[in-house]
Enzyme design. Sequence first.
Site, PDB file in Angstrom:
ATOM      1  N   GLU A   4      -5.081   6.270 -11.540  1.00  0.00           N
ATOM      2  CA  GLU A   4      -3.745   6.032 -12.124  1.00  0.00           C
ATOM      3  C   GLU A   4      -3.448   7.040 -13.233  1.00  0.00           C
ATOM      4  O   GLU A   4      -2.312   7.503 -13.365  1.00  0.00           O
ATOM      5  CB  GLU A   4      -3.617   4.596 -12.649  1.00  0.00           C
ATOM      6  CG  GLU A   4      -3.890   3.494 -11.630  1.00  0.00           C
ATOM      7  CD  GLU A   4      -3.229   3.675 -10.274  1.00  0.00           C
ATOM      8  OE1 GLU A   4      -2.169   4.318 -10.200  1.00  0.00           O
ATOM      9  OE2 GLU A   4      -3.790   3.193  -9.268  1.00  0.00           O
TER      10      GLU A   4
ATOM     11  N   TYR B 274      -3.264   9.073   1.255  1.00  0.00           N
ATOM     12  CA  TYR B 274      -4.312   9.294   0.255  1.00  0.00           C
ATOM     13  C   TYR B 274      -5.362  10.246   0.805  1.00  0.00           C
ATOM     14  O   TYR B 274      -5.675  11.281   0.217  1.00  0.00           O
ATOM     15  CB  TYR B 274      -5.012   7.977  -0.098  1.00  0.00           C
ATOM     16  CG  TYR B 274      -4.158   6.979  -0.836  1.00  0.00           C
ATOM     17  CD1 TYR B 274      -3.162   6.269  -0.182  1.00  0.00           C
ATOM     18  CD2 TYR B 274      -4.359   6.724  -2.180  1.00  0.00           C
ATOM     19  CE1 TYR B 274      -2.386   5.342  -0.854  1.00  0.00           C
ATOM     20  CE2 TYR B 274      -3.586   5.796  -2.864  1.00  0.00           C
ATOM     21  CZ  TYR B 274      -2.603   5.111  -2.197  1.00  0.00           C
ATOM     22  OH  TYR B 274      -1.833   4.205  -2.865  1.00  0.00           O
TER      23      TYR B 274
HETATM   24  N1  BES Z   1       0.934   4.093  -6.535  1.00  0.00           N
HETATM   25  C1  BES Z   1      -0.157   3.399  -5.983  1.00  0.00           C
HETATM   26  C2  BES Z   1       0.134   1.960  -5.650  1.00  0.00           C
HETATM   27  C3  BES Z   1       1.314   1.762  -4.731  1.00  0.00           C
HETATM   28  C4  BES Z   1       1.515   2.587  -3.650  1.00  0.00           C
HETATM   29  C5  BES Z   1       2.188   0.740  -4.960  1.00  0.00           C
HETATM   30  C6  BES Z   1       2.625   2.388  -2.834  1.00  0.00           C
HETATM   31  C7  BES Z   1       3.277   0.536  -4.144  1.00  0.00           C
HETATM   32  C8  BES Z   1       3.498   1.369  -3.073  1.00  0.00           C
HETATM   33  C9  BES Z   1      -1.378   3.465  -6.894  1.00  0.00           C
HETATM   34  O1  BES Z   1      -1.492   4.645  -7.601  1.00  0.00           O
HETATM   35  C10 BES Z   1      -2.595   3.392  -6.037  1.00  0.00           C
HETATM   36  O2  BES Z   1      -2.776   4.274  -5.259  1.00  0.00           O
HETATM   37  N2  BES Z   1      -3.403   2.366  -6.198  1.00  0.00           N
HETATM   38  C11 BES Z   1      -4.637   2.238  -5.475  1.00  0.00           C
HETATM   39  C12 BES Z   1      -5.777   2.617  -6.375  1.00  0.00           C
HETATM   40  C13 BES Z   1      -6.936   3.254  -5.696  1.00  0.00           C
HETATM   41  C14 BES Z   1      -6.592   4.319  -4.723  1.00  0.00           C
HETATM   42  C15 BES Z   1      -7.923   3.765  -6.719  1.00  0.00           C
HETATM   43  C16 BES Z   1      -4.771   0.794  -5.007  1.00  0.00           C
HETATM   44  O3  BES Z   1      -3.889  -0.009  -5.304  1.00  0.00           O
HETATM   45  O4  BES Z   1      -5.724   0.471  -4.337  1.00  0.00           O
HETATM   46 ZN    ZN Z   2      -2.049   6.253  -6.359  1.00  0.00          ZN
END
Ligand code: BES
Ligand code: ZN
Length: 647
Positions: A335, A422
């Site tokens: 984050e 990702y």
């Molecule tokens: N931005 C995302 C969460 C998100 C993505 C919310 C799309 C709504 C729509 C956040 O940065 C994220 O990727 N969170 C991951 C963390 C992990 C990859 C370390 C999660 O929630 O698992």
């Molecule tokens: Zn993210």
Amino acid sequence: MRGNILFRSIQLTLPKLKSPSSSLLVHIHLRRFSFIPAKSMAPRDPNTLANYGEWRIKHTTVNFKVNFEKQRLQGSVLLEFNSLTDKKSREIILDTNHLAISSVKVDGANTQWVIEDRVEPYGAPLHVSVPDGVPQGEAVKLDIALETTEHCVGLQWMTPAQTGNKKHPYVYSQCQAILARSIFPSQDTPDVKSTFTFNITSPLPVVASGVPVPSDTKGEEQGDKLFRFEQKVPIPSYLFALASGDLATARIGKRSVVATGPEALEDAKWEFEADMDKFLEVAENLIFDYQWGEYNVLVLPPSFAYGGMENPIFTFATPTVISGDRQNVDVIAHELSHSWSGNLVGCASWEHFWLNEGWTTYLERRIGAAVHGEPQFDFSAIIGWKALEDSVSVLGADHEFTKLIINHKGVDPEDAFSTVPYEKGFHFLYYLDRLVGREHFDKFIPHYFHTWANKSLDSFEFKQTFLNFFEAYGNAEIKEKIAQIPWEDRFYKPGLPPKPEFNTAYVDTCLALAEKWKNEDYQPSPKDIESFSANQTLVFLQAIQNFPKPLSAERSHLLGTTYNVTSSKNVELKSAYYVIALQAQDKQEFPGIVELLGSVGRMKFVKPLYRKLNELDRDLAIKTFQDSKDFYPSTTRGQIEKLLGLK
Ligand code: BES
Ligand code: ZN
């Protein structure tokens, strides 16, 4: 598209018109001016109904009272736009989703406005008439009085009984990807950015995605306090965030505090304080100075659908990161990295989401390597590769959503969400990194973030920036190499990307143990995993999940009891073990699985468990969902409904 909206405007029913003056006039007015074609920049985001090619948001002021009794935000929003056309556009179209709007003013005067029919899944466009248009480059101010409704998907309200210490209510927002429009009318696209002023009154402490500013006590009523925040760095609507509840804070770094319920504060502080400053230091060395002032973390109630959300100033995080072993702080490294990739330089539409998440995953792994040693990079990448394989196998190797650039026309970004942006994004960048060489790629990193700071871009602009940089770089060998990059393939080929050689130093022992479990006579001992970090145990569990033939129920149970997984505070481990138990059809673990599904809203854990439980015992899956659905935020609820075929 415009034609269709136009046509719908002709179908308006009178009760929907809330303007004080003649509804018929509004009707005709909208028709007439909607015919004017957008001349300036063609909007490239298919997930917004706003005419952001004609008007550009500059500043947003939200004045909200947090009404816990009614579970509503009430107040007004002030939107300042610049005109991009020369008096030619006579209406501003904004995204809304189940908002109760009571009045709209343009530069202080009442105007004609209407909320058109819904266009699923994007909500209902608000059309506001600007009768004489505005000369290009000049500003216009909209003042919109509104209230959120019970259908607000961007806010999660909790009664005291649903919170950690059961004493106070709680509310938090989650706007990514297209939920900001359920809180205030906006050009709800990552393609435009606005500075923000937050004036929030609440009886309980508030955090928001802005820097707190001291406020006087005027405007307070019935124990409500005014909380003010300024966000001077322009941000897209999806980074709008607020939360209010019984919050206490503790310092976790030079520029950082953690906020959470007072009962959970000490554990949260311990979890983060060892790494926070190191993460910031590494990221700043890799890219450039942190641009936002403070970096804080808000630990949310357990229903939160994500691991973390990169809201500026205050990252929102799941309480499952407080695992008591500092093994999930990579979520914070992730984050924090978004402070550059996503928040400062962001994707122009959700079709290019990899520019946010792929870059962030790459930076997160670079931070991990700098803090925990080089093999950490590959260790994390190996875990990621397994997640990517899982996503591709669930979606199908030809699926549109397994491409790097995903066509989002008519798509709800929530449906397209997976590990693909990702990990495929990471692998694309990691490939470029290896292709040009780390030393050279590291020069490109700050260049890229400087070039696009405060702007949004798409994959094609990324490509151009990369090529321009290395063409001017003065290294003939690199020039030759970059000419060979198969951009089309990398952008549009579905399925898994080419798999690189990983350094398996940290995983070899985990895989060797999994190998032993292939022998049904293997007698395990707690000593097997004694030297493992929790994440190594996770790799071991994931390897067992991948066995061509699942363990027997008995062997699965033996694994769980010997390694004491179910009593772990680490939900990553617990949920990975429960997947094994479900594969093994070990019904003894059902109560634990149901308990977990009713107490955690994080989709990463909940979705795979529902998927497997549904295969094994559909009635139990449905009953568990019915019992827990009010606990889940709208995102989790909607996704599980789809997964179970209930929607
Ligand atoms: N931005 C995302 C969460 C998100 C993505 C919310 C799309 C709504 C729509 C956040 O940065 C994220 O990727 N969170 C991951 C963390 C992990 C990859 C370390 C999660 O929630 O698992
Ligand atoms: Zn993210």
